[in-house]
Design a protein around this motif. Structure first.
Motif, PDB file in Angstrom:
ATOM      1  N   ALA A 149      -6.225  12.872   1.984  1.00 42.74           N
ATOM      2  CA  ALA A 149      -5.334  11.722   2.094  1.00 42.74           C
ATOM      3  C   ALA A 149      -5.791  10.662   1.102  1.00 42.74           C
ATOM      4  CB  ALA A 149      -5.346  11.159   3.506  1.00 42.74           C
ATOM      5  N   THR A 150      -4.848   9.839   0.682  1.00 46.22           N
ATOM      6  CA  THR A 150      -5.150   8.746  -0.244  1.00 46.22           C
ATOM      7  C   THR A 150      -4.409   7.494   0.203  1.00 46.22           C
ATOM      8  OG1 THR A 150      -5.338  10.309  -2.075  1.00 46.22           O
ATOM      9  CG2 THR A 150      -5.093   7.999  -2.657  1.00 46.22           C
ATOM     10  N   VAL A 151      -5.110   6.377   0.212  1.00 46.64           N
ATOM     11  CA  VAL A 151      -4.483   5.075   0.421  1.00 46.64           C
ATOM     12  C   VAL A 151      -4.621   4.332  -0.897  1.00 46.64           C
ATOM     13  CG1 VAL A 151      -4.554   2.879   1.650  1.00 46.64           C
ATOM     14  CG2 VAL A 151      -5.022   5.016   2.883  1.00 46.64           C
ATOM     15  N   THR A 152      -3.474   3.988  -1.487  1.00 47.19           N
ATOM     16  CA  THR A 152      -3.454   3.249  -2.745  1.00 47.19           C
ATOM     17  C   THR A 152      -3.091   1.808  -2.449  1.00 47.19           C
ATOM     18  OG1 THR A 152      -2.747   5.241  -3.922  1.00 47.19           O
ATOM     19  CG2 THR A 152      -2.463   3.139  -5.065  1.00 47.19           C
ATOM     20  N   ILE A 153      -3.918   0.896  -2.912  1.00 44.62           N
ATOM     21  CA  ILE A 153      -3.679  -0.536  -2.724  1.00 44.62           C
ATOM     22  C   ILE A 153      -2.967  -1.060  -3.961  1.00 44.62           C
ATOM     23  CG2 ILE A 153      -4.799  -2.767  -2.428  1.00 44.62           C
ATOM     24  CD1 ILE A 153      -6.449  -1.513  -0.402  1.00 44.62           C
TER      25      ILE A 153
ATOM     26  N   HIS B 291      -6.623  -0.031  -6.442  1.00 44.67           N
ATOM     27  CA  HIS B 291      -7.707   0.769  -5.867  1.00 44.67           C
ATOM     28  C   HIS B 291      -7.122   1.966  -5.132  1.00 44.67           C
ATOM     29  CE1 HIS B 291      -9.606  -3.153  -6.371  1.00 44.67           C
ATOM     30  NE2 HIS B 291     -10.739  -2.495  -6.472  1.00 44.67           N
ATOM     31  N   ARG B 292      -7.876   3.062  -5.141  1.00 45.45           N
ATOM     32  CA  ARG B 292      -7.500   4.250  -4.382  1.00 45.45           C
ATOM     33  C   ARG B 292      -8.658   4.651  -3.483  1.00 45.45           C
ATOM     34  NH1 ARG B 292      -4.706   5.958  -9.085  1.00 45.45           N
ATOM     35  NH2 ARG B 292      -2.478   5.925  -8.655  1.00 45.45           N
TER      36      ARG B 292
ATOM     37  N   VAL C 272     -13.910   5.313  -3.214  1.00 41.13           N
ATOM     38  CA  VAL C 272     -13.058   4.216  -3.644  1.00 41.13           C
ATOM     39  C   VAL C 272     -13.063   4.195  -5.161  1.00 41.13           C
ATOM     40  CG1 VAL C 272     -12.603   1.744  -3.517  1.00 41.13           C
ATOM     41  CG2 VAL C 272     -13.724   2.894  -1.596  1.00 41.13           C
ATOM     42  N   ASP C 273     -11.885   4.370  -5.751  1.00 41.28           N
ATOM     43  CA  ASP C 273     -11.751   4.352  -7.202  1.00 41.28           C
ATOM     44  C   ASP C 273     -10.965   3.135  -7.631  1.00 41.28           C
ATOM     45  OD1 ASP C 273     -13.024   6.837  -7.417  1.00 41.28           O
ATOM     46  OD2 ASP C 273     -11.130   7.924  -7.177  1.00 41.28           O
ATOM     47  N   ILE C 274     -11.408   2.507  -8.696  1.00 42.52           N
ATOM     48  CA  ILE C 274     -10.673   1.406  -9.299  1.00 42.52           C
ATOM     49  C   ILE C 274      -9.696   1.993 -10.292  1.00 42.52           C
ATOM     50  CG2 ILE C 274     -10.831  -0.687 -10.701  1.00 42.52           C
ATOM     51  CD1 ILE C 274     -13.648  -1.109  -9.523  1.00 42.52           C
ATOM     52  N   VAL C 275      -8.426   1.649 -10.147  1.00 43.10           N
ATOM     53  CA  VAL C 275      -7.398   2.156 -11.046  1.00 43.10           C
ATOM     54  C   VAL C 275      -7.435   1.303 -12.313  1.00 43.10           C
ATOM     55  CG1 VAL C 275      -4.945   2.616 -11.316  1.00 43.10           C
ATOM     56  CG2 VAL C 275      -6.022   2.900  -9.088  1.00 43.10           C
TER      57      VAL C 275
ATOM     58  N   PHE D 286       0.850  -1.190   0.000  1.00 41.77           N
ATOM     59  CA  PHE D 286       0.000   0.000   0.000  1.00 41.77           C
ATOM     60  C   PHE D 286       0.881   1.234   0.000  1.00 41.77           C
ATOM     61  CE2 PHE D 286       1.026  -0.697   4.395  1.00 41.77           C
ATOM     62  CZ  PHE D 286       1.197   0.580   4.907  1.00 41.77           C
ATOM     63  N   ILE D 287       0.296   2.348  -0.357  1.00 41.29           N
ATOM     64  CA  ILE D 287       0.969   3.648  -0.297  1.00 41.29           C
ATOM     65  C   ILE D 287      -0.009   4.620   0.360  1.00 41.29           C
ATOM     66  CG2 ILE D 287       1.956   5.559  -1.610  1.00 41.29           C
ATOM     67  CD1 ILE D 287       2.499   3.512  -3.875  1.00 41.29           C
ATOM     68  N   LEU D 288       0.464   5.305   1.396  1.00 40.71           N
ATOM     69  CA  LEU D 288      -0.326   6.356   2.037  1.00 40.71           C
ATOM     70  C   LEU D 288       0.189   7.691   1.523  1.00 40.71           C
ATOM     71  CD1 LEU D 288      -2.325   7.440   4.204  1.00 40.71           C
ATOM     72  CD2 LEU D 288      -0.401   7.396   5.795  1.00 40.71           C
ATOM     73  N   SER D 289      -0.693   8.507   0.986  1.00 40.52           N
ATOM     74  CA  SER D 289      -0.331   9.844   0.516  1.00 40.52           C
ATOM     75  C   SER D 289      -1.106  10.854   1.337  1.00 40.52           C
ATOM     76  CB  SER D 289      -0.684  10.011  -0.964  1.00 40.52           C
ATOM     77  OG  SER D 289      -0.032   9.036  -1.732  1.00 40.52           O
ATOM     78  N   PHE D 290      -0.386  11.801   1.916  1.00 40.31           N
ATOM     79  CA  PHE D 290      -0.981  12.813   2.781  1.00 40.31           C
ATOM     80  C   PHE D 290      -0.477  14.162   2.331  1.00 40.31           C
ATOM     81  CE2 PHE D 290      -2.725  10.924   6.764  1.00 40.31           C
ATOM     82  CZ  PHE D 290      -3.645  11.920   7.039  1.00 40.31           C
ATOM     83  N   GLY D 291      -1.363  15.086   2.036  1.00 44.59           N
ATOM     84  CA  GLY D 291      -0.938  16.403   1.601  1.00 44.59           C
ATOM     85  C   GLY D 291      -0.233  17.197   2.665  1.00 44.59           C
ATOM     86  N   ARG D 292      -0.534  16.959   3.920  1.00 46.48           N
ATOM     87  CA  ARG D 292      -0.052  17.824   4.986  1.00 46.48           C
ATOM     88  C   ARG D 292       1.097  17.238   5.804  1.00 46.48           C
ATOM     89  NH1 ARG D 292      -3.853  21.609   7.271  1.00 46.48           N
ATOM     90  NH2 ARG D 292      -2.467  23.113   8.171  1.00 46.48           N
TER      91      ARG D 292
END
Length: 183
Positions: A124-128, A137-138, A177-180, A19-25
């Motif tokens: 925030a985004t968690v990418t699987i 998935h995002r 939840v978005d499917i990539v 997984f990847i955690l993306s956080f703007g702050r």
């Protein structure tokens, strides 16, 4: 229905470490992230009273679980301080001027927001990732803000190999939840 049509098209299980955690702050929390709990969702229910047994009907509000993140505390405390300073700026415990730090923290994190209602939030985004490390998935979280930051324990009996971690809990308005696309 035959045995062939009952089989899944992708029999690979989800691997928890991909997984990847993306956080703007909070970029240091993002870098040192060890685990993230993808929150569940539930809904309220409305009781319908009858003379015999109460019946329940679907409610109208989604109830989202909290977003929990565990991260390594780096030796300069940058990851831990990012969340600490964010909470402190939102709560201004000693002076109203501390709230102005939200704008400064936003600018340091690259968030273009003026002091006001949006300055306390981040997205925030968690990418699987798949077993081949491709995004599948995002989970996009909107209007995220921290509610708790855990303590971290230092002990003279720890070995030099011991890694100190901390936990942070976040609230948010909702997530998508978005499917990539797999091209």
């Amino acid at each position: 229905m035959t045995a062939i049509t009952r089989n899944p098209t992708n029999p690979n299980p989800l691997i928890g470490s991909r997984f990847i955690l993306s956080f703007g702050r909070v970029p240091n929390v993002q870098y040192f992230c060890q685990s993230v709990s993808v929150p569940g969702i539930s809904m309220s229910e409305v009781p319908q009273n009858t003379p015999f047994v109460d019946l329940y009907r679907p409610g109208e509000k989604a109830i989202y679980d909290l977003l929990n993140v565990t991260f390594i505390v780096d030796e300069q405390l940058k990851a831990w301080l990012e969340i600490h300073d964010w909470i402190r700026a939102m709560t201004f415990p000693t002076d109203f001027k501390e709230y102005q730090n939200l704008s400064l923290l936003s600018k340091q994190a690259g968030i273009r927001q003026e002091l006001g209602i949006g300055a306390q939030y981040s997205d925030a985004t968690v990418t699987i990732l798949s077993s081949a490390n491709n995004p599948t998935h995002r989970f996009k979280f909107y209007e995220v803000f921290p509610t708790t930051l855990s303590t971290f324990v230092m002990s003279a009996s720890d070995t030099p190999d011991s890694i100190i971690t901390a936990d942070a809990t976040f609230r948010y308005s909702y997530y998508d939840v978005d499917i990539v696309s797999q091209n």
